[in-house]
Design an enzyme around this catalytic site. Sequence first.
Site, PDB file in Angstrom:
ATOM      1  CD  GLU A 121      31.763  45.030   6.972  1.00 46.92           C
ATOM      2  OE1 GLU A 121      32.042  43.902   7.473  1.00 46.92           O
ATOM      3  OE2 GLU A 121      31.995  45.949   7.606  1.00 46.92           O
ATOM      4  CG  ASP A 122      27.892  40.967   6.314  1.00 52.65           C
ATOM      5  OD1 ASP A 122      29.266  40.680   6.131  1.00 52.65           O
ATOM      6  OD2 ASP A 122      27.442  41.108   7.588  1.00 52.65           O
TER       7      ASP A 122
END
Length: 160
Positions: free
Chosen positions: A10-11
């Site tokens: 996600e990051d």
Amino acid sequence: NRTLLHDTIEDTKTTHNEIRKKFGKEIADVVAEVTDDKKLHKRKRKRLQIENARDLSSRAKLVKLADKICNLRDIASNPPIKWTRGRRLAYFDWAKQVVDRLRGVHPGLEVCFDVVYSRRRYVRARSGELGGAGRKVAAARGSKRKLRVARNSNKTKVSK
């Protein structure tokens, strides 16, 4: 490793395949299972976390539960600067909805979550962040100060 890597896809620009090559299929699959689809609107991602929590594998449930415990601890002790009290309380409540659908995976961690969640009642507004009742109290205090100033300077007119 699963817990440390849970937000990696996600990051960062790291892919599922890169995690699989470095850490193996089992860990990569758990990371993928707890990864939100960032293409979706934040509200929908949060709703899907609640809806899909029961269907996660036991390992993914453990990662999700540990993540919620850590997040609540962080928000309670050192919240993001721009998060209002309302947003922090909303996060606590949303995290509880997710965890309630994970229950049964690890009773000890669930008790840990419940203890951290119980700190919700201590979430305070920051200075300068007043809700409706707080604004009324501040306004009343301000009116009293003005009245004292007027009396002390021998003015007969009361300022509002």
